[in-house]
Design an enzyme around this catalytic site. Structure first.
Site, mmCIF file in Angstrom:
data_model
loop_
_atom_site.group_PDB
_atom_site.id
_atom_site.type_symbol
_atom_site.label_atom_id
_atom_site.label_comp_id
_atom_site.label_asym_id
_atom_site.label_seq_id
_atom_site.Cartn_x
_atom_site.Cartn_y
_atom_site.Cartn_z
ATOM 1 N N ASN A 11 120.979 145.661 -20.194
ATOM 2 C CA ASN A 11 121.652 144.559 -21.704
ATOM 3 C C ASN A 11 119.840 143.974 -22.110
ATOM 4 O O ASN A 11 119.171 143.293 -21.733
ATOM 5 C CB ASN A 11 122.428 143.802 -20.577
ATOM 6 N N LYS A 13 120.262 142.492 -24.694
ATOM 7 C CA LYS A 13 120.876 141.047 -25.053
ATOM 8 C C LYS A 13 120.359 140.692 -26.614
ATOM 9 O O LYS A 13 119.840 142.160 -28.182
ATOM 10 C CB LYS A 13 120.400 140.070 -24.557
ATOM 11 N N HIS A 98 130.645 140.224 -20.903
ATOM 12 C CA HIS A 98 129.824 139.732 -20.322
ATOM 13 C C HIS A 98 129.961 137.792 -20.636
ATOM 14 O O HIS A 98 130.421 137.188 -21.777
ATOM 15 C CB HIS A 98 128.496 139.753 -21.869
ATOM 16 N N GLU A 100 127.403 135.621 -21.390
ATOM 17 C CA GLU A 100 127.246 135.057 -22.296
ATOM 18 C C GLU A 100 128.460 134.836 -23.872
ATOM 19 O O GLU A 100 128.213 134.158 -24.468
ATOM 20 C CB GLU A 100 126.235 135.119 -23.157
ATOM 21 N N GLU A 170 128.457 139.877 -12.361
ATOM 22 C CA GLU A 170 127.510 138.955 -12.671
ATOM 23 C C GLU A 170 127.695 137.005 -12.219
ATOM 24 O O GLU A 170 128.022 136.562 -13.332
ATOM 25 C CB GLU A 170 126.949 139.133 -13.936
ATOM 26 N N GLY A 176 119.506 135.501 -15.353
ATOM 27 C CA GLY A 176 117.934 134.581 -16.185
ATOM 28 C C GLY A 176 117.721 133.297 -15.919
ATOM 29 O O GLY A 176 116.426 132.700 -16.421
ATOM 30 N N SER A 216 119.075 138.658 -12.411
ATOM 31 C CA SER A 216 117.983 137.995 -11.833
ATOM 32 C C SER A 216 117.666 139.541 -10.751
ATOM 33 O O SER A 216 116.859 139.340 -9.996
ATOM 34 C CB SER A 216 116.996 137.038 -11.669
#
Ligand code: 13P
Length: 260
Positions: A11, A13, A98, A100, A170, A176, A216
């Protein structure tokens, strides 16, 4: 027990211009060197889909995915991208829900569910993301949160819908941050997700469903994570932006754990 082919997705992003993407794809193809031990997917930004497709050419060892799409099929939704638009660019997968998107763009389980149905009707394969925040985990609510996300995001799925879908676990606290769930922590949640799907759809379907871990993932932790019985792949963010580390993850993920 069916053999679930590992699926490793990158991904990207909001990173890489169309030109930079083309260079990364060429680098990936060279380093992968026709490796076909896993299904490999890259999910660049929308603006790079065409250049990635061009760079892939006739190569089939990498599939193209998108990072999002709109739930409606067309219409007055300024700035949005439809499933048909993706399909037309040879996109096969689409990441939906996701964290985010949930956190910054207000996506709810209901919207994610609508998107999933729209994607599948357009013959795209959804990668449905679920995962708890740190405060939810610390409050002992991980199981409740993840179970509800799976139930609501995949509501109304038929056997055919399940067969083209992937779930990505996730944990938000691991994205991150450099903090990875331990293989045992991740396995616990993956087993919970599989049990939830078994209750919704039956064992034959849950046995076949691929569940990726994301958060990660790096070359040095991929092998142990992916050797867990219910971890069938990885959804990789930062480490997928560099050909060397992404290919190392793919290759490590396919190695069996050495028993010492
Ligand atoms: P990182 O690998 O950068 O933690 O990102 C994970 C992720 O969000 C993939 O979708």
């Amino acid at each position: 027990m069916p053999v679930r082919r590992k699926i490793i997705a990158g991904n990207w992003k909001m990173n890489k211009t169309a030109t930079e993407s083309q260079i990364l794809v060429a680098d990936l193809l060279e380093k992968l060197n026709k490796f076909d031990g896993a299904e490999v997917v890259i999910c660049p930004p929308f603006t790079s889909l065409v250049s990635c497709q061009q760079a892939l050419g006739k190569h089939t060892e990498i599939d193209l995915g998108a990072q999002n799409m709109h739930q409606e099929t067309s219409g007055a939704y300024t700035g949005e991208i439809s499933a048909a638009m993706l399909k037309d660019l040879f996109v096969r997968f689409v990441i939906l829900g996701h964290s985010e998107r949930r956190q910054y763009f207000g996506e709810t389980d209901e919207i994610v569910n609508q998107k999933a149905h729209t994607a599948i009707k357009a013959r795209l394969r959804p990668i449905l993301c679920v995962g708890e925040t740190l405060s939810e985990r610390e409050a002992g609510k991980m199981a409740q949160v993840v179970t509800k996300q799976v139930q609501a995001s995949c509501a109304g799925f038929t056997e055919d819908d399940w067969s083209v879908s992937v779930i990505a676990y996730e944990p938000v606290w691991a994205i991150g941050t450099g903090k990875t769930a331990t293989p045992e922590q991740a396995q616990e949640v993956h087993a919970l997700i599989r049990a939830t799907v078994e209750k919704m759809a039956g064992k034959a379907i849950s046995d076949k469903l691929r569940i990726q871990y994301g958060g990660s993932v790096k070359p040095d932790n991929a092998r142990l994570l992916l050797n867990q019985p219910d971890i069938d792949g990885a959804l990789v963010g930062g480490a997928s932006l560099d050909a060397e580390s992404f290919v190392a993850i793919i290759k490590n993920a396919c190695q069996k754990e050495e028993i010492s």
